[in-house]
Each structure stands twice: as structure tokens, then as C-alpha cells.
Scaffold this motif. Structure first.
Motif, PDB file in Angstrom:
ATOM      1  N   PHE A   2      14.831  -7.385  -5.677  1.00  0.00           N
ATOM      2  CA  PHE A   2      15.644  -6.660  -4.693  1.00  0.00           C
ATOM      3  C   PHE A   2      16.950  -7.384  -4.426  1.00  0.00           C
ATOM      4  O   PHE A   2      18.002  -6.767  -4.268  1.00  0.00           O
ATOM      5  CB  PHE A   2      14.872  -6.484  -3.384  1.00  0.00           C
ATOM      6  CG  PHE A   2      13.954  -5.311  -3.395  1.00  0.00           C
ATOM      7  CD1 PHE A   2      14.441  -4.035  -3.656  1.00  0.00           C
ATOM      8  CD2 PHE A   2      12.609  -5.457  -3.149  1.00  0.00           C
ATOM      9  CE1 PHE A   2      13.602  -2.942  -3.667  1.00  0.00           C
ATOM     10  CE2 PHE A   2      11.756  -4.374  -3.165  1.00  0.00           C
ATOM     11  CZ  PHE A   2      12.250  -3.119  -3.429  1.00  0.00           C
TER      12      PHE A   2
ATOM     13  N   PHE B 279      16.742  -2.655  -9.479  1.00  0.00           N
ATOM     14  CA  PHE B 279      15.782  -1.684  -8.975  1.00  0.00           C
ATOM     15  C   PHE B 279      14.783  -1.250 -10.032  1.00  0.00           C
ATOM     16  O   PHE B 279      13.669  -0.858  -9.701  1.00  0.00           O
ATOM     17  CB  PHE B 279      16.516  -0.464  -8.409  1.00  0.00           C
ATOM     18  CG  PHE B 279      17.196  -0.753  -7.114  1.00  0.00           C
ATOM     19  CD1 PHE B 279      16.550  -1.482  -6.130  1.00  0.00           C
ATOM     20  CD2 PHE B 279      18.481  -0.308  -6.863  1.00  0.00           C
ATOM     21  CE1 PHE B 279      17.164  -1.763  -4.918  1.00  0.00           C
ATOM     22  CE2 PHE B 279      19.103  -0.580  -5.666  1.00  0.00           C
ATOM     23  CZ  PHE B 279      18.448  -1.309  -4.700  1.00  0.00           C
TER      24      PHE B 279
ATOM     25  N   PHE C 278      17.711   3.595  -6.916  1.00  0.00           N
ATOM     26  CA  PHE C 278      16.327   3.140  -6.813  1.00  0.00           C
ATOM     27  C   PHE C 278      15.359   4.277  -7.152  1.00  0.00           C
ATOM     28  O   PHE C 278      14.400   4.085  -7.893  1.00  0.00           O
ATOM     29  CB  PHE C 278      16.049   2.618  -5.406  1.00  0.00           C
ATOM     30  CG  PHE C 278      14.634   2.221  -5.198  1.00  0.00           C
ATOM     31  CD1 PHE C 278      14.140   1.070  -5.783  1.00  0.00           C
ATOM     32  CD2 PHE C 278      13.780   3.002  -4.442  1.00  0.00           C
ATOM     33  CE1 PHE C 278      12.822   0.698  -5.611  1.00  0.00           C
ATOM     34  CE2 PHE C 278      12.461   2.632  -4.274  1.00  0.00           C
ATOM     35  CZ  PHE C 278      11.987   1.478  -4.856  1.00  0.00           C
TER      36      PHE C 278
ATOM     37  N   ARG D 103      22.925   3.217  -3.855  1.00  0.00           N
ATOM     38  CA  ARG D 103      21.880   2.316  -4.343  1.00  0.00           C
ATOM     39  C   ARG D 103      20.515   2.945  -4.193  1.00  0.00           C
ATOM     40  O   ARG D 103      19.643   2.781  -5.037  1.00  0.00           O
ATOM     41  CB  ARG D 103      21.937   1.007  -3.555  1.00  0.00           C
ATOM     42  CG  ARG D 103      22.650  -0.071  -4.315  1.00  0.00           C
ATOM     43  CD  ARG D 103      22.669  -1.338  -3.514  1.00  0.00           C
ATOM     44  NE  ARG D 103      24.035  -1.653  -3.166  1.00  0.00           N
ATOM     45  CZ  ARG D 103      24.426  -2.032  -1.969  1.00  0.00           C
ATOM     46  NH1 ARG D 103      23.559  -2.145  -0.998  1.00  0.00           N
ATOM     47  NH2 ARG D 103      25.670  -2.306  -1.752  1.00  0.00           N
ATOM     48  N   GLY D 104      20.329   3.696  -3.081  1.00  0.00           N
ATOM     49  CA  GLY D 104      19.055   4.372  -2.861  1.00  0.00           C
ATOM     50  C   GLY D 104      18.763   5.346  -3.989  1.00  0.00           C
ATOM     51  O   GLY D 104      17.647   5.392  -4.513  1.00  0.00           O
TER      52      GLY D 104
ATOM     53  N   ILE E   4      19.276  -1.076   0.748  1.00  0.00           N
ATOM     54  CA  ILE E   4      19.947   0.225   0.672  1.00  0.00           C
ATOM     55  C   ILE E   4      20.844   0.469   1.882  1.00  0.00           C
ATOM     56  O   ILE E   4      22.016   0.808   1.751  1.00  0.00           O
ATOM     57  CB  ILE E   4      18.916   1.361   0.530  1.00  0.00           C
ATOM     58  CG1 ILE E   4      18.228   1.282  -0.833  1.00  0.00           C
ATOM     59  CG2 ILE E   4      19.586   2.718   0.691  1.00  0.00           C
ATOM     60  CD1 ILE E   4      17.129   2.278  -1.019  1.00  0.00           C
ATOM     61  N   LEU E   5      20.262   0.294   3.096  1.00  0.00           N
ATOM     62  CA  LEU E   5      20.987   0.666   4.318  1.00  0.00           C
ATOM     63  C   LEU E   5      21.724  -0.496   4.964  1.00  0.00           C
ATOM     64  O   LEU E   5      22.463  -0.301   5.914  1.00  0.00           O
ATOM     65  CB  LEU E   5      20.004   1.231   5.346  1.00  0.00           C
ATOM     66  CG  LEU E   5      19.261   2.493   4.949  1.00  0.00           C
ATOM     67  CD1 LEU E   5      18.231   2.814   6.012  1.00  0.00           C
ATOM     68  CD2 LEU E   5      20.220   3.656   4.796  1.00  0.00           C
TER      69      LEU E   5
ATOM     70  N   LEU F  32       6.445  -2.099  -8.052  1.00  0.00           N
ATOM     71  CA  LEU F  32       5.826  -1.220  -7.052  1.00  0.00           C
ATOM     72  C   LEU F  32       4.826  -0.277  -7.702  1.00  0.00           C
ATOM     73  O   LEU F  32       3.743  -0.034  -7.167  1.00  0.00           O
ATOM     74  CB  LEU F  32       6.899  -0.430  -6.299  1.00  0.00           C
ATOM     75  CG  LEU F  32       7.782  -1.268  -5.381  1.00  0.00           C
ATOM     76  CD1 LEU F  32       8.786  -0.389  -4.660  1.00  0.00           C
ATOM     77  CD2 LEU F  32       6.937  -2.018  -4.373  1.00  0.00           C
TER      78      LEU F  32
ATOM     79  N   TYR G 274      19.414  -6.579  -6.851  1.00  0.00           N
ATOM     80  CA  TYR G 274      19.557  -5.119  -7.004  1.00  0.00           C
ATOM     81  C   TYR G 274      19.029  -4.642  -8.360  1.00  0.00           C
ATOM     82  O   TYR G 274      19.557  -3.716  -8.958  1.00  0.00           O
ATOM     83  CB  TYR G 274      21.015  -4.680  -6.837  1.00  0.00           C
ATOM     84  CG  TYR G 274      21.565  -4.942  -5.466  1.00  0.00           C
ATOM     85  CD1 TYR G 274      20.995  -4.337  -4.345  1.00  0.00           C
ATOM     86  CD2 TYR G 274      22.641  -5.784  -5.271  1.00  0.00           C
ATOM     87  CE1 TYR G 274      21.481  -4.587  -3.076  1.00  0.00           C
ATOM     88  CE2 TYR G 274      23.140  -6.044  -4.005  1.00  0.00           C
ATOM     89  CZ  TYR G 274      22.552  -5.437  -2.916  1.00  0.00           C
ATOM     90  OH  TYR G 274      23.035  -5.674  -1.670  1.00  0.00           O
TER      91      TYR G 274
ATOM     92  N   GLY H  81      25.168   2.418   0.673  1.00  0.00           N
ATOM     93  CA  GLY H  81      23.781   2.146   0.319  1.00  0.00           C
ATOM     94  C   GLY H  81      23.104   3.335  -0.329  1.00  0.00           C
ATOM     95  O   GLY H  81      22.243   3.169  -1.181  1.00  0.00           O
TER      96      GLY H  81
ATOM     97  N   ILE I  68       2.022   0.072   0.040  1.00  0.00           N
ATOM     98  CA  ILE I  68       3.167  -0.820   0.119  1.00  0.00           C
ATOM     99  C   ILE I  68       3.377  -1.259   1.558  1.00  0.00           C
ATOM    100  O   ILE I  68       3.544  -0.443   2.453  1.00  0.00           O
ATOM    101  CB  ILE I  68       4.418  -0.129  -0.446  1.00  0.00           C
ATOM    102  CG1 ILE I  68       4.168   0.173  -1.913  1.00  0.00           C
ATOM    103  CG2 ILE I  68       5.630  -0.996  -0.284  1.00  0.00           C
ATOM    104  CD1 ILE I  68       5.208   1.015  -2.538  1.00  0.00           C
TER     105      ILE I  68
END
Lengths: 271, 264
Positions: free
Chosen positions: B230, B235, B54, B50-51, A141-142, B242, B233, B47, A129
Motif C-alpha cells: 500500500f 495495488f 485499486f 487511485r481507488g 485513497i482518501l 487480499l 501504491y 484519491g 479483512i
């Protein structure tokens, strides 16, 4: 040596018949695949635009010169950020990659059946990736910024560093390890005095090499919002400020040249 | 009685002055660099949620929701990979010949070397942006980008291989009175062919990875689909893409290294 008889005369051939046929078949299928793929690309292409390309390229080229030199004052901070993303990202990657490498190497992995495939999976996923995709994910995310860039660079580099490192660990001289073990050393001492000195040159070389690659990669992370000079590039492109784009490209070129020079120096000094 | 002696490992850098200045310089840099990293912890806190989503999405990737987008994007990436690798190889070979000091006269050598340098300096994505501006959106710009990036890699390494050939073999072919093309074909090509095939296969799987990225700036392929996923969102869709990319890259890597072993 393949020789063919042709009315009592021996003729030298480059390959025998069977290899010749295989080569021919491979070339045939390769060419057919290429032509088919090319057709698919061609269908999705607006050839009208492509025919126009020389004119557009000339137009953009004329807009790009001269570079807007005053803009350079706004580039120092992004450049510094770019450098930091690459360096801190590489450092973080090194910290994370070392344990992965020890888990992945056949001779040091604590459990070759369970942990080794896991470590190899980490290595493959990290390598397959691109850092831009990593930062796309991390920005969502961040939030946008330098931190996302640093982590993206780190995640991308783990696989590279760990792969080269674990190959080096697998190639070490076992006699030295044996010698340390014979003194009654503990497991951590064996690693510290038997293995680490043997892989240290590879480790340093790989780190510097990866840092050099990361400088290149970190110049574009800003395009997806992860900080660095790419942000400026994106902003300039959005307003079609071509003279600024030229200046940014020039700065990127110089930065990459600098990193190449620096890493060559560093490798000479250490190895 | 003298004090008991203990063994210390040799320091990594012998010269103490250099050792200390490097140590202090590094610490100073770390302070400055870490200081320049601004983190909005509230945003990070939000976040993380959200992580986690994911990471959880990897357990339940959603292949079906946007399957038409995903499959079209992947197919386009694969097609771009094939076309751009072939074009890249075809263009790289003459440039590699020109960039070998033992074949080419100095002006040609410098010209080819500068093409290689430019191709290696700029990230594929930057080139892709320029090509999209020039050639319009779509896979064609991506193909050109990846072909161009292939030149920097393939021509450089192939030129190195050509510079390292055994000159006596080439000399032997030349001594039979062969013409230049014959000399190239029988004296040099057989010596670098295994290397060329190996590098081309290696570049094939690099190019697939690249083709997944150029879509981010509008140059075709799966990147565009990923970008949308993305942005929304989504995921689970992103995770599916991916996983597919990783799977294809793994497959490409194993098969290309298997073929390389047979060839070399």
C-alpha cells in the motif's frame, strides 16, 4: 458400551478401539503440526531479545508510571473523533447492510442463483479483512483523516451485520408474510409489514453489538493514519513518551468500559 | 358522520416525550459528528483515481511480481495462526476453569475474570505494539499477542459453558467417590468438549485474520508485506494478497463449520 474381554473378565473402556485409534491419530498429527510450526517461529526469533524481555518489560513498566495527566487536554478531540468514527461507521454499515441482507436471504432474494452468491461474496470479503487493512487502503485513497476511518469501519461491519440479519430473515415466520400477502399488499408492503417487524429486534440488537465492537476497533485505526485516539498513541510511541502511552491506554480502557455499559443498557431498554 | 379512520403502525417507542428527545438528540449528535469530519475534497478527488486503480487491480491481481514476499508472509501467518491457537487454547482452559463460578472460589474467580477483561478490552494491535517493544520484532511477538487475545474469547465462552452444565451429571460422578481430577475429567469435560472444539475451530479462523494484521506493527506475518504494497501504491500486489486472504478465510470458514457440524 465398549467392553473388552481380558482373560474371562469384562473391562469397561471409555471408547471402542476404532475411535480410540482415530483420536490417537488426530492428536498425533495435531501435535506434530504444532511442533513443526513452533520450530519455524522459533527459527525466526531472536531468543537473545526474548531472554532479555523481563528486564525490558520492567524498564518500560517503570517508565510508564506515573501517567502524564496534563496530556489529557490533547486527548478530548481524538476521543470525540474515535466515538464519531465508530458511530457514523456503524450507521453507514447499517444502511449498506440491509439491502445486502435481503439479497442474501434465501426467502427474500430476488434471484437466488445470481444475486445471492454475489451478496454472500460481499459478506465474506467484508468479514475477512480487518478494519485496519481497510483503513490502510482507504488512507492511501482518501488521505489520512476521520473519513477514511468511518468508511473502513463501515466496510468491515457490513459483513457482520448482513450475515446476522440475513440469518434472521431466513428464520422468520412465513405465516405472517402469507397473511400480509393475502390482503393484496405490494412487495414493498410485504417487506415493511410482514418481514421488518419480525427482524427488528435482531436488527437493533446486532447494531448495538456492532457499535460496541466498533468502539474497540476505532481506537487503533489512527495507527495507520485514519483518525481517532490511535494517532495520539502512534505519536507518543514514536517519541517513546511512555507516560503519555499509559494515559492513552487508560482512556481507551475507560471508553471501552463505557461503551460496554451503554450497549448493555440500550439492549435492555429495547429488547 | 365521524371522519374516516386510518390505521397507523404503532410507534417504535411508546412514550412521546422519550421518542422526541431521542429523535432530537440523535439529530443534534449527527450534526455535531458530521461537522467534526474534515474532508479535504481535493485530496479525495486525487484519491478516487487511485481507488479506481485499486478496483481495477482486482481484475488483474499481480501474484508473480512479489511472489516470494507474498508466499513467505502467508506461510508465516499460517504458522503463527497454528502456534498461537494451540497456545491460546492450552492457556485458556485453566483460566476458564478458574473463571467459572461453580468451580472456583471467589478470589481465583475474580483473578481469572480480570485477565479475561483485560484481554478483551485492548485491541490485538495495541497488545502487539507492547509485545514488539518487549520481545523484539518478528513472529514471536505476534504469536504471543494472538495467544493472549484468544484467552479473552475462549476462556470467557468456555467459562459460560462450564457454568451452564447439568450439575446432576457432575454430582453423579462425585457420588462415586471420585477425586477432583476424575470429577473434572468424567463429570464436566464430556459436557463442554463439543463446545470447546467448536470454539477452538472458530477461533482458528479468527486468528488467521488477526495474524494478517499484527504484521502492520512489526509482529510478523503477511501484514508487513501488505503494508509495503500500500505504501508503494502497488495495488495489484495488494489485491493479490487480499484475494489470497479472502480465499483462505473462506476455506477455513467452510471447513471449520463442516467439522463443527460433525462434532456437535
Amino acid at each position: 458400551m465398549p467392553v473388552e474381554m481380558n482373560s474371562q473378565e469384562k473391562i469397561w473402556k471409555h471408547r471402542d478401539r476404532k475411535t480410540q485409534l482415530t483420536h490417537w491419530a488426530l492428536w498425533f498429527f495435531g501435535t506434530a503440526l504444532f511442533v513443526w510450526c513452533w520450530q519455524l517461529v522459533s527459527e525466526k526469533t531472536e531468543w537473545f531479545f526474548v531472554l532479555d524481555a523481563p528486564a525490558i518489560a520492567a524498564d518500560i513498566g517503570s517508565r510508564m508510571v506515573p501517567p502524564r495527566w496534563e496530556y489529557i487536554d490533547k486527548l478530548w478531540v481524538p476521543l470525540w473523533d474515535t466515538l464519531n468514527i465508530a458511530t457514523l461507521g456503524t450507521l453507514l454499515a447499517l444502511v449498506l447492510a440491509v439491502p445486502v441482507a435481503f439479497l442474501a436471504a434465501r426467502n427474500t432474494s430476488p434471484s437466488p442463483v445470481l444475486l445471492r452468491p454475489f451478496a454472500l461474496l460481499i459478506i465474506v470479503s467484508s468479514r475477512s479483512i480487518n478494519s485496519l487493512i481497510w483503513s490502510l487502503l482507504l488512507v492511501s485513497i482518501l488521505g489520512p483523516g476521520v473519513l477514511a476511518g468511518i468508511i473502513a469501519i463501515a466496510l468491515r461491519s457490513i459483513g457482520f451485520v448482513a450475515k446476522l440479519l440475513y440469518e434472521a430473515i431466513e428464520e422468520i415466520d412465513e405465516n405472517q408474510v402469507e397473511a400480509i400477502k393475502a390482503t393484496g399488499a405490494s412487495r414493498s408492503q410485504v417487506i415493511a409489514y410482514g418481514i421488518v417487524p419480525q427482524i427488528l429486534p435482531t436488527f437493533v440488537g446486532v447494531s448495538v453489538f456492532r457499535w460496541d465492537i466498533n468502539i474497540r476497533e476505532s481506537t487503533v485505526l489512527g495507527l495507520v493514519g485514519a483518525g481517532g485516539i490511535g494517532l495520539q498513541l502512534q505519536a507518543s510511541l514514536n517519541i517513546l513518551a511512555w507516560p503519555q502511552v499509559t494515559l492513552i491506554l487508560l482512556m481507551i480502557f475507560l471508553t471501552v468500559l463505557f461503551s460496554e455499559w451503554f450497549s448493555a443498557k440500550a439492549r435492555h431498554a429495547i429488547i | 358522520m365521524s371522519a374516516p379512520r386510518t390505521w397507523r403502525p404503532k410507534p417504535f417507542i411508546e412514550n412521546p416525550k422519550l421518542r422526541w428527545s431521542i429523535t432530537i438528540g440523535t439529530m443534534l449528535y449527527m450534526l455535531l459528528a458530521l461537522g467534526s469530519v474534515e474532508v479535504n475534497w481535493m485530496r479525495v478527488y486525487e484519491g478516487l483515481d487511485r481507488g479506481l486503480k485499486f478496483v481495477a487491480a482486482f481484475a488483474q491481481p499481480n501474484f508473480t511480481g512479489r511472489w516470494t514476499d507474498i508466499s513467505e508472509g502467508l506461510a508465516e501467518s499460517l504458522v503463527m495462526t497454528v502456534v498461537s491457537t494451540v497456545i491460546g487454547i492450552i492457556v485458556s482452559i485453566p483460566i476458564a476453569l478458574g473463571a467459572s463460578r461453580n468451580l472456583a472460589p471467589l478470589p481465583i474467580y475474580l483473578f481469572c475474570r480480570s485477565i479475561i477483561t483485560i484481554s478483551r478490552t485492548f485491541q490485538e494491535v495495541i497488545i502487539a505494539i507492547l509485545f514488539v517493544a518487549i520481545f523484539g520484532f518478528g513472529p514471536f511477538a505476534g504469536v504471543l499477542t494472538i495467544s493472549f487475545a484468544t484467552i479473552g474469547f475462549l476462556a470467557k465462552l468456555l467459562a459460560e459453558a462450564i457454568e451452564n452444565i447439568d450439575p446432576s451429571q457432575a454430582e453423579a460422578v462425585r457420588s462415586t467417590g471420585s477425586r477432583w481430577w476424575q470429577w473434572l475429567n468424567y463429570g464436566i469435560q464430556p459436557q463442554v468438549m463439543p463446545r470447546l472444539i467448536g470454539l477452538s475451530l472458530y477461533r482458528l479462523d479468527i486468528n488467521f485474520r488477526e495474524s494478517a494484521v499484527v504484521g502492520l506493527v512489526g509482529a510478523g506475518g503477511i501484514g508487513a508485506t501488505l503494508n509495503t504494497a500500500f505504501d508503494r501504491y502497488e495495488f495489484d500486489t495488494a489485491a493479490a494478497i487480499l484475494i489470497l486472504i479472502i480465499g483462505i478465510v473462506m476455506f477455513a470458514e467452510y471447513s471449520s463449520s463442516a467439522i463443527r457440524k460433525r462434532v456437535q
